[in-house]
Design a protein around this motif. Structure first.
Motif, short mmCIF file in Angstrom:
data_model
loop_
_atom_site.label_atom_id
_atom_site.label_comp_id
_atom_site.label_asym_id
_atom_site.label_seq_id
_atom_site.Cartn_x
_atom_site.Cartn_y
_atom_site.Cartn_z
N THR A 138 -6.49 -1.84 -0.31
CA THR A 138 -5.97 -1.02 -1.40
C THR A 138 -4.46 -1.12 -1.44
O THR A 138 -3.78 -0.82 -0.44
CB THR A 138 -6.41 0.44 -1.22
OG1 THR A 138 -7.83 0.52 -1.34
CG2 THR A 138 -5.76 1.32 -2.27
N ALA A 139 -3.91 -1.53 -2.58
CA ALA A 139 -2.47 -1.74 -2.71
C ALA A 139 -2.13 -2.17 -4.12
O ALA A 139 -3.02 -2.57 -4.89
CB ALA A 139 -1.99 -2.80 -1.73
N THR A 186 -7.84 -0.94 -5.91
CA THR A 186 -8.31 0.22 -5.16
C THR A 186 -9.71 -0.09 -4.64
O THR A 186 -10.61 -0.41 -5.41
CB THR A 186 -8.35 1.47 -6.05
OG1 THR A 186 -7.06 1.70 -6.61
CG2 THR A 186 -8.78 2.68 -5.25
N VAL A 187 -9.85 0.03 -3.32
CA VAL A 187 -11.13 -0.24 -2.69
C VAL A 187 -11.63 1.06 -2.06
O VAL A 187 -10.92 1.68 -1.27
CB VAL A 187 -11.03 -1.34 -1.63
CG1 VAL A 187 -12.41 -1.67 -1.07
CG2 VAL A 187 -10.39 -2.59 -2.22
N SER A 188 -12.83 1.43 -2.41
CA SER A 188 -13.38 2.68 -1.90
C SER A 188 -14.69 2.44 -1.15
O SER A 188 -15.41 1.48 -1.43
CB SER A 188 -13.61 3.66 -3.05
OG SER A 188 -14.49 3.09 -4.01
N ALA A 246 0.84 -1.18 0.00
CA ALA A 246 0.00 0.00 0.00
C ALA A 246 0.89 1.24 0.00
O ALA A 246 2.03 1.19 0.44
CB ALA A 246 -0.91 -0.01 1.22
N PRO A 247 0.36 2.34 -0.49
CA PRO A 247 1.15 3.58 -0.52
C PRO A 247 1.68 3.95 0.86
O PRO A 247 0.93 4.00 1.83
CB PRO A 247 0.13 4.62 -1.02
CG PRO A 247 -0.88 3.84 -1.78
CD PRO A 247 -0.98 2.52 -1.08
N GLY A 248 2.99 4.17 0.94
CA GLY A 248 3.59 4.57 2.19
C GLY A 248 3.75 3.47 3.22
O GLY A 248 4.13 3.75 4.36
N LEU A 262 -13.89 -7.17 0.29
CA LEU A 262 -12.78 -6.21 0.29
C LEU A 262 -13.06 -5.04 1.23
O LEU A 262 -14.21 -4.61 1.39
CB LEU A 262 -12.54 -5.71 -1.12
CG LEU A 262 -11.89 -6.70 -2.09
CD1 LEU A 262 -12.07 -6.26 -3.54
CD2 LEU A 262 -10.42 -6.87 -1.77
N ASN A 263 -12.00 -4.54 1.83
CA ASN A 263 -12.11 -3.31 2.62
C ASN A 263 -11.04 -2.32 2.17
O ASN A 263 -10.14 -2.67 1.37
CB ASN A 263 -12.02 -3.61 4.12
CG ASN A 263 -10.76 -4.36 4.49
OD1 ASN A 263 -9.66 -3.91 4.18
ND2 ASN A 263 -10.92 -5.49 5.17
#
Length: 126
Positions: A90-91, A123-125, A39-41, A85-86
């Motif tokens: 996101t990754a 990407t999960v929104s 995931a970002p960061g 998914l949650n």
């Protein structure tokens, strides 16, 4: 040697996605196929391991009960079915191969892997 992950995309919370990992250039059954996400960061996290030699699977606690990994040896392809998914899922998802017929000892780890493929973004929104 090539590992090509595909199937990423955008999904809402509670939805499902199925990732595929097409392998070539090595004997599929001699390796474990490990799905790793980043995931970002955040640090990389291995989420699952599939052993083509006997079909064994292992999962990280964060995805156990929601994700299922499998494979088709005839197609040299591994899969990651992701359900419920949650947003924390996101990754970028990568498939990697680790030399060895691990069976039930299939390691869910992201270090020391033999081959890596390019990632596919999930990407999960909400």
């Amino acid at each position: 040697v090539q590992l090509q992950a595909s199937g990423g995309g955008s999904e809402q919370v509670g939805g499902s996605l199925r990732l595929s990992c097409a392998a070539s250039g090595f004997f599929f059954e001699d390796y474990a196929i490990i799905w790793v996400r980043q995931a970002p960061g955040k640090d990389r996290e291995a989420v699952s391991c599939f052993s083509p030699s006997d079909g064994s699977t292992k999962y990280a606690e964060s995805v156990k009960g929601r994700f299922t990994t499998s494979g088709d040896n005839a197609k040299n392809t591994a899969y990651l079915q992701m359900n419920n998914l949650n947003v924390e899922d996101t990754a970028n998802y990568y498939c990697a191969a680790l030399y060895g017929r691990y069976g039930s000892g299939c390691p869910v780890r992201h270090v020391g892997l033999t081959f890596w493929g390019k990632g596919t973004l999930v990407t999960v929104s909400s």
